[in-house]
Design an enzyme around this catalytic site. Structure first.
Site, PDB file in Angstrom:
ATOM      1  CE  LYS A   2      -1.319  -4.545   6.706  1.00 41.83           C
ATOM      2  NZ  LYS A   2      -2.435  -3.727   7.228  1.00 41.83           N
ATOM      3  CG  ASP A  43      -8.418  -4.101   5.674  1.00 40.91           C
ATOM      4  OD1 ASP A  43      -7.511  -3.367   5.232  1.00 40.91           O
ATOM      5  OD2 ASP A  43      -8.895  -3.986   6.826  1.00 40.91           O
ATOM      6  CB  SER A  44      -6.855  -1.574   0.469  1.00 43.60           C
ATOM      7  OG  SER A  44      -5.872  -2.533   0.151  1.00 43.60           O
ATOM      8  CG  ASP A 102      -4.704  -6.023   6.017  1.00 44.98           C
ATOM      9  OD1 ASP A 102      -3.698  -6.044   6.767  1.00 44.98           O
ATOM     10  OD2 ASP A 102      -4.997  -5.054   5.300  1.00 44.98           O
ATOM     11  CD  GLU A 109      -2.255   3.441   5.478  1.00 42.81           C
ATOM     12  OE1 GLU A 109      -2.355   2.277   5.906  1.00 42.81           O
ATOM     13  OE2 GLU A 109      -3.046   3.940   4.647  1.00 42.81           O
ATOM     14  CD  GLU A 146      -5.979  -1.234   9.997  1.00 41.88           C
ATOM     15  OE1 GLU A 146      -6.683  -0.429  10.648  1.00 41.88           O
ATOM     16  OE2 GLU A 146      -6.075  -1.390   8.770  1.00 41.88           O
TER      17      GLU A 146
HETATM   18  O1  KIV Z   1      -5.167  -2.777   3.286  1.00 41.28           O
HETATM   19  C1  KIV Z   1      -4.100  -2.381   2.817  1.00 41.28           C
HETATM   20  O2  KIV Z   1      -3.893  -2.320   1.599  1.00 41.28           O
HETATM   21  C2  KIV Z   1      -3.037  -1.984   3.733  1.00 41.28           C
HETATM   22  C3  KIV Z   1      -1.891  -1.243   3.142  1.00 41.28           C
HETATM   23  C4  KIV Z   1      -2.319   0.106   2.767  1.00 41.28           C
HETATM   24  C5  KIV Z   1      -0.731  -1.230   4.045  1.00 41.28           C
HETATM   25  O3  KIV Z   1      -3.148  -2.208   4.884  1.00 41.28           O
END
Ligand code: KIV
Length: 281
Positions: A113, A45-46, A84, A182, A115
């Protein structure tokens, strides 16, 4: 061992060899990631910062993730892809299953994924019960940026280290296939890596993890600003800006397009046009 094709094979790499992960957000990035031989593609989600221009990951929606993860799937048909789950899409086990189910059904990817630690253990169990593979994410979890008061390195005090370790163990009990660590001190990441049965994938977590993930734009030098823990492996931004500048200059000076890069018509056909049609249209 070959590149992992699914979450079980990600899990099986623990203790066998280090694994390489990279984020990707669209078709060409995914195709390049696959061509490089990197093990796993993470549709992070970056996306919010790298591609959509937001200040953080919080505005990213489930629809954004589905849209971009579908493009990544098309670009990397033979890669293991993890997606994510965005902010506030997994606040309860039911919500997590419904939303992760949409991601897996629409994007045909290998897992999601999430968090968080013990706070989301019930969600992880619910997903794993529905045969949805899950990767965990601990430490500097960007969706909690407001709780942290900024992007600050986590687990720097003894109590916070103990909490992180308990969270990692709880996620393992809940059934995660791997855990991203992270923004934590290197010796904490190494300690967690030795303690848990699933691979740890580090980002800003030193060299002692089972694998490494980087944001695509940071890895190849596309980002305007780089985090302290990244040393870029290419200078893509400088190369692209230089290419665009040369293109602009070539058009302004008339050196592009030249004859070699133009389509041509025979003299005979041109003369026929002039004779038969010029001025008559
Ligand atoms: O959103 C993302 O790119 C991430 C990575 C930094 C692990 O969660």
């Amino acid at each position: 061992m070959e590149r992992p094709r699914n979450a079980q094979e990600i899990r099986a790499l623990k203790g066998v060899r280090r694994q390489t992960w990279i984020t990707a957000y669209d078709y060409p990035q995914a195709a390049m990631a696959e061509a490089s031989g990197i093990d796993v593609i993470l549709v992070g989600d970056s996306l919010g910062m790298t591609t959509l221009g937001y200040a953080n990951t919080l505005p990213v929606t489930l629809e954004d993730m589905i849209h971009h993860a579908s493009a990544v799937r098309r670009g990397a048909p033979n890669s293991c892809i993890i997606v994510d789950m965005p902010f506030l899409t997994y606040t309860t086990p039911l919500e997590a299953v419904v939303h992760a189910g949409r991601i897996l059904q629409h994007c045909q990817v290998e897992g999601v994924k999430l968090e968080g630690g013990r706070r989301i253990a019930a969600q992880v169990e619910a997903l794993v019960n529905e045969a949805i593979p899950v990767v965990g994410h601990l430490g500097l979890t960007p969706q909690s940026v407001h709780r942290f008061g900024g992007y600050r390195v986590q687990a720097r005090q003894a109590e916070a280290i103990a909490t992180l370790i308990e969270d990692a163990e709880r996620l393992c009990e809940a059934g995660v296939s791997a855990i991203v660590l992270e923004g934590i001190p290197d010796r904490v990441a190494s300690y967690v890596t030795d303690r848990i049965p699933v691979p740890t994938i580090g980002i800003g977590a030193g060299r002692g993890t089972d694998g490494q993930v980087l944001v695509f734009h940071d890895c190849i030098g596309l980002s305007e600003r780089l985090p302290k823990f990244v040393s870029p492996f290419a200078q893509a931004r400088a190369t692209i800006v230089e290419g665009l500048t040369r293109y602009r200059d070539a058009v302004l000076t008339g050196s592009f397009p030249d004859d070699a890069h133009s389509y041509h018509l025979s003299e005979q056909e041109w003369e026929r046009f002039m004779k038969e049609f010029d001025g008559k249209a």
